[in-house]
Design an enzyme around this catalytic site. Structure first.
Site, short mmCIF file in Angstrom:
data_model
loop_
_atom_site.label_atom_id
_atom_site.label_comp_id
_atom_site.label_asym_id
_atom_site.label_seq_id
_atom_site.Cartn_x
_atom_site.Cartn_y
_atom_site.Cartn_z
CE LYS A 181 0.57 55.64 48.12
NZ LYS A 181 -0.68 56.12 48.73
CG ASP A 182 -2.57 59.60 47.42
OD1 ASP A 182 -2.90 58.40 47.56
OD2 ASP A 182 -1.87 60.21 48.26
NE ARG B 174 -1.63 48.52 45.31
CZ ARG B 174 -0.69 48.14 46.18
NH1 ARG B 174 0.02 47.04 45.94
NH2 ARG B 174 -0.44 48.83 47.27
NE ARG B 175 -0.55 48.36 50.45
CZ ARG B 175 -0.34 49.52 51.04
NH1 ARG B 175 -1.28 50.04 51.83
NH2 ARG B 175 0.79 50.18 50.85
NE ARG C 206 -8.92 55.83 54.33
CZ ARG C 206 -9.37 57.07 54.48
NH1 ARG C 206 -10.62 57.29 54.86
NH2 ARG C 206 -8.57 58.10 54.28
NE ARG D 192 -2.01 53.42 57.35
CZ ARG D 192 -1.16 53.20 56.36
NH1 ARG D 192 -1.06 52.00 55.81
NH2 ARG D 192 -0.38 54.17 55.93
CB CYS E 46 -10.81 55.05 43.99
SG CYS E 46 -12.51 54.96 44.59
#
Length: 322
Positions: free
Chosen positions: A79-80, A129-130, A147, A153, A240
Site C-alpha cells: 500500500k506504500d 481514504r479513512r 501520523r 499513535r 497519494c
C-alpha cells in the site's frame, strides 16, 4: 545460495517485524540474511505526507539502496508503493507472500465502538481514504491528522489527545497489539487501500538467482489480487491525496472479484464499481474496474483534489503541517 542476502526495510517496529518474517522464511529455504535498516523520509517527517510528494516517501530510500547495491531485497508494504508511476528502473516485484487481514480497526481508550462515541469525539488518522469514509458514515465525529508508527499513535491516544484512532488489523496483530482493538470495521464501512495487508518483495531485475529464490515465497492468489488492485489504481492514475479504496478477493472456484471506490475528500461524493474476472487476467479486471470508475466521473473527482506533488512544489516540506 552461498551469499548473504541483505534485506532493506524501514526502521519502524512494524516494518522490522515484517522483514524478520521474510528473513525467517528465506532461512527455511537455506538462505542466510541480514537486515539493512533504512529510515525513510516518510518516517522522519511527521507533517502532511503530501508535502513530501506522497507515499513514495516510504519507499524511495529503500529502493535507492537496492539500485546502488547496498541491499539485495526490499520488503515493502504494498500500500506504500505509488500506483500512478512504475517501479524504479531496474527493479521488479519478486513475490507477494500470503496476504493478511485487510480490515481496519478502531482503537479507543474505553473500548467503545465508533457508534458509541459522542458527537464531536475526535478520531485520529492521516489517511485520506479513512477520512473520507469516516465522514461519510460518521459525520458527527471530528477527524484530525495523526501520523507516526503505531506505538506513537497509541501514545497520543492514551494521553487524551484523541478519542479514537483507526489502524490496520494486520499491523496491530503484527506488533502484538491486537488486544487494543475495540472494533473491526466491515468492508462496506471502511473499504481498504490498494494492497492492504500485502507485503511486496522487490529486487533488482537482473539478480536472477534472487528473483528465483524470492519467487518461492510467492502466494499466487495474493499475487493476482495485487495485480488486479494495482491495475485499477494505475488506470485511475490515483495519487497519494486521492481517497481511493479497492479490494480483490478470490472465490472458491478461483474467480476474482474486484470492488473499487473513489471518494472526494469529505466523503460527500463517491463512486463504486464491482466486477468479476478470470484468474488468468487480473490486470484486465483491474483496468476494467478502473475504466468503469472513470466512466462514472472518477477522473474529474481525482483531478479536483490537489496532487501531492503539486502541494510539495507549492508549499515545500518545511511548512507547518495541516
Amino acid at each position: 545460495m552461498s551469499r548473504i542476502i541483505r534485506i532493506a526495510t524501514r526502521s519502524s517496529p512494524m516494518a522490522l517485524v515484517q522483514a524478520a518474517q521474510v528473513a525467517d522464511n528465506l532461512a527455511k529455504l537455506g538462505a542466510a540474511t541480514e537486515l539493512v535498516q533504512v529510515t525513510a523520509a516518510g518516517d522522519r517527517w511527521m507533517g502532511d505526507l503530501a508535502r513530501l510528494g506522497g507515499k513514495g516517501a516510504f519507499v524511495k530510500e529503500i529502493d535507492d539502496a537496492l539500485r546502488e547495491g547496498r541491499a539485495d531485497l526490499a520488503v515493502h508494504c504494498l500500500k506504500d508503493i505509488p500506483g500512478d508511476v512504475p517501479l524504479a528502473a531496474g527493479l521488479s516485484f519478486a513475490a507477494f507472500p500470503p496476504r493478511g487481514d485487510v480490515h481496519d480497526a478502531v482503537v479507543t481508550r474505553s473500548g467503545a465502538r465508533l457508534a458509541e462515541l459522542p458527537e464531536g469525539a475526535v478520531v485520529g488518522t492521516s489517511s485520506v481514504r479513512r477520512t473520507a469514509q469516516l465522514r461519510l458514515h460518521y459525520p458527527y465525529l471530528r477527524v484530525k491528522p495523526l501520523r507516526g508508527n503505531v506505538n506513537t499513535r497509541l501514545a497520543r491516544l492514551d494521553e487524551g489527545h484523541f478519542d479514537a484512532l483507526i489502524a490496520a488489523v494486520s499491523g496491530l496483530h503484527r506488533v502484538e497489539l491486537g488486544h487494543r482493538i475495540a472494533e473491526v470495521l466491515p468492508i462496506v464501512v471502511m473499504c481498504p487501500p490498494i494492497g492492504a495487508a500485502t507485503i511486496a518483495l522487490v529486487c533488482r531485475t537482473d539478480d536472477i538467482e534472487l528473483v528465483d529464490l524470492a519467487a518461492m515465497l510467492d502466494d499466487p492468489d495474493t499475487h493476482r489480487q495485487a495485480d488486479a488492485e494495482r491495475a485499477m489504481l494505475h488506470a485511475l492514475q490515483g495519487h497519494c491525496n486521492s481517497p481511493i479504496a479497492g479490494l480483490c478477493t478470490t472465490d472458491p472456484s478461483g474467480r476474482l472479484s474486484l470492488h473499487g471506490k473513489v471518494f472526494d475528500l469529505d466523503g460527500a461524493r463517491w463512486l463504486d464499481s464491482h466486477h468479476w474476472g478470470v484468474p488468468d487476467e487480473p490486470h484486465a479486471l483491474g483496468f476494467f474496474v478502473g475504466s468503469d470508475l472513470l466512466r462514472q466521473g472518477a477522473g474529474t473527482l481525482i483531478d479536483s483534489i490537489p496532487h501531492c506533488r503539486e502541494i510539495a512544489l507549492r508549499d515545500g516540506p518545511n511548512c507547518s503541517p495541516i
